[in-house]
Write an enzyme that holds these catalytic residues in place. Structure first.
Site, PDB file in Angstrom:
ATOM      1  N   SER A 147       4.711   7.162  13.793  1.00 20.69           N
ATOM      2  CA  SER A 147       3.309   7.326  14.181  1.00 20.69           C
ATOM      3  C   SER A 147       2.441   7.655  12.967  1.00 20.69           C
ATOM      4  O   SER A 147       2.412   6.896  12.005  1.00 20.69           O
ATOM      5  CB  SER A 147       3.190   8.382  15.281  1.00 20.69           C
ATOM      6  N   ASP A 156       2.368  -0.971  22.265  1.00 22.65           N
ATOM      7  CA  ASP A 156       2.471   0.450  21.936  1.00 22.65           C
ATOM      8  C   ASP A 156       1.549   1.249  22.856  1.00 22.65           C
ATOM      9  O   ASP A 156       0.327   1.078  22.826  1.00 22.65           O
ATOM     10  CB  ASP A 156       2.073   0.646  20.470  1.00 22.65           C
ATOM     11  N   HIS A 171       6.240   4.212  22.185  1.00 25.58           N
ATOM     12  CA  HIS A 171       5.647   4.623  20.911  1.00 25.58           C
ATOM     13  C   HIS A 171       6.671   5.463  20.165  1.00 25.58           C
ATOM     14  O   HIS A 171       7.066   6.523  20.630  1.00 25.58           O
ATOM     15  CB  HIS A 171       4.372   5.436  21.156  1.00 25.58           C
TER      16      HIS A 171
END
Length: 438
Positions: free
Chosen positions: A220, A316, A383
């Protein structure tokens, strides 16, 4: 050789609200402007903690624990960091977790940067500094699973490497660089670049300088930090070392939302200007365009020389919720069900999501044709996939051409074969159907 101060923190004194309460923080307003993505990192952090320590709820209804006490690794504070001004948002020392390698992996290093969103205002950063994403005083042990597991069956290629998790506590993907300690009357530190430098110096002093192989990764916002610092990571290591980088769920798109607004671009502009991140960005890029555009991966990767692997979902869920369909652009809440579970999207919404997938593939087209690059772009509503056992390498892991992410990354890193795996569009991949987070 590895002597460092290791501590175990007591539980944070901050309240631990239910997940529903945390989600209410994702969108808040001040002076008429929305601040969505700052708090979203905390949502991800809560999800990580819960899914790791509670269990993984699979589509079949079975439950599999993701970590055990033996997977937990103590916190290490960076020595002399404060003297260098390398501090978290609240002024505490930056930190990392280290598990030593063994056997054939003793001179190989996997360094991972934690994720957790960004903060773009003094107010949101001040709130963040009271959490583990802004203060090492509130950090504790973390599990080493997935890509960081020491179990060869779960992590066949990297199980015995030295492994480091860098904790993320600056709110700008380790790129902030502001000298002043006071912002609008609030004492707060934007020192991400110094944190990166201090941690790298310490790791080099305890063995990284002698690495035969080194792999920088991040999830991330940590994936974005990996892209920003990838070439610098390679430059610090011996020329004889095999050095590569991997960004997991870090390829954030510079796309307009469903209302035609540049929500992410505006947000990144605030982050870059508030935290002085311009100094950490590629000089060639910022000479040609506004610095915040150089914070987007599709611009960063144009200048990366180190071999790079991208792990990303074409759907995502974090990007769908915060870039494509932020709450402010869905006033009638037409997307609520779809954003909770891709199986709940109607045909028109799926069509829009397919367009978002195409935008990702277009942004990756340069890497697709690079001989040194690799990628695993699947069609799961997810994610971050490398740090979890169930998504990295297990019987239930997402697959493309019957290969897990671990299979694909290992093949690429060790040059066993070219790996550029791009999944077919949703809903074609049956291995994704258990990978839904609502």
């Amino acid at each position: 050789m590895f002597s460092s101060l290791q501590i175990r923190r007591p539980p944070s004194s901050l309240p631990n609200p239910p997940l529903r309460s945390i989600f209410s923080l994702v969108w808040w307003r001040r002076s008429g402007k929305e601040f969505a993505i700052a708090a979203a990192g905390v949502v991800i952090l809560v999800f990580i903690v819960r899914s790791t320590f509670d269990s993984w709820q699979e589509g079949s209804g079975s439950t599999r624990p993701m970590g055990s006490d033996s997977d937990l690794v103590e916190l290490t504070l960076v020595r002399n960091a404060k003297a260098r001004g390398a501090v978290c948002l609240d002024g505490s020392s930056p930190a990392y977790h280290l598990r030593k390698g063994f056997g054939s992996g003793s001179d190989s290093w996997l360094v991972h940067i934690e994720g957790g969103g960004w903060c773009n205002t003094v107010a949101s950063c001040a709130w963040r500094k009271m959490t583990p994403l802004g203060s090492s005083d509130r950090m504790d042990q973390v599990p080493f699973i997935g890509m960081f597991s020491s179990d060869q069956s779960q992590n066949p290629d990297f199980f015995n490497w030295n492994k480091v998790k860098i904790r993320y506590c600056d709110g700008a993907s380790l790129s902030g660089n502001v000298e002043s300690e006071v912002q609008n009357g609030t004492k707060i530190f934007f020192r991400g670049q110094r944190i990166w430098d201090a941690i790298m110096d310490e790791l080099l002093s305890i063995g990284l300088a002698n690495a035969r192989q080194a792999f920088l990764s991040g999830c991330s916002a940590g994936g974005l930090a990996t892209l920003i610092h990838c070439d610098d990571f390679q430059a610090r290591l011996p020329k004889s070392a095999a050095v590569k980088c991997l960004a997991d769920a870090g390829f954030f798109l510079d796309e307009k939302d469903i209302a035609g607004k540049s929500t992410m671009q505006s947000f990144y502009s605030d982050v870059v200007h508030l935290q002085g991140a311009k100094k950490s960005l590629n000089k060639d890029c910022i000479s040609q365009m506004e610095p915040s555009q150089c914070f987007f991966p599709q611009q960063i990767v144009k200048n990366i020389k180190t071999p790079l692997f991208i792990v990303n979902s074409a759907y995502d869920f974090w990007q769908i919720k915060n870039i494509l369909v932020p709450e402010s652009s869905d006033p009638n809440h037409d997307w609520v069900t779809c954003k909770q579970n891709i199986h709940g999207c109607n045909s028109k919404q799926i069509e829009i999501l397919q367009g978002f997938r195409i935008a990702l593939l277009n942004a990756l087209s340069g890497l697709e044709h690079s001989k040194d690059a690799g990628m695993f772009i699947n069609s799961c509503f997810i994610h971050c996939q490398t740090w979890m056992a169930n998504t990295w390498h297990s019987l239930d892991s997402p697959r493309i051409k019957n290969k897990t992410i671990a299979d694909t990354v290992g093949n690429w890193f060790f040059n066993r074969r070219v790996e550029k795996e791009i999944d077919c569009p949703y809903p074609c991949n049956p291995t994704c159907f258990k990978m839904v987070f609502d």
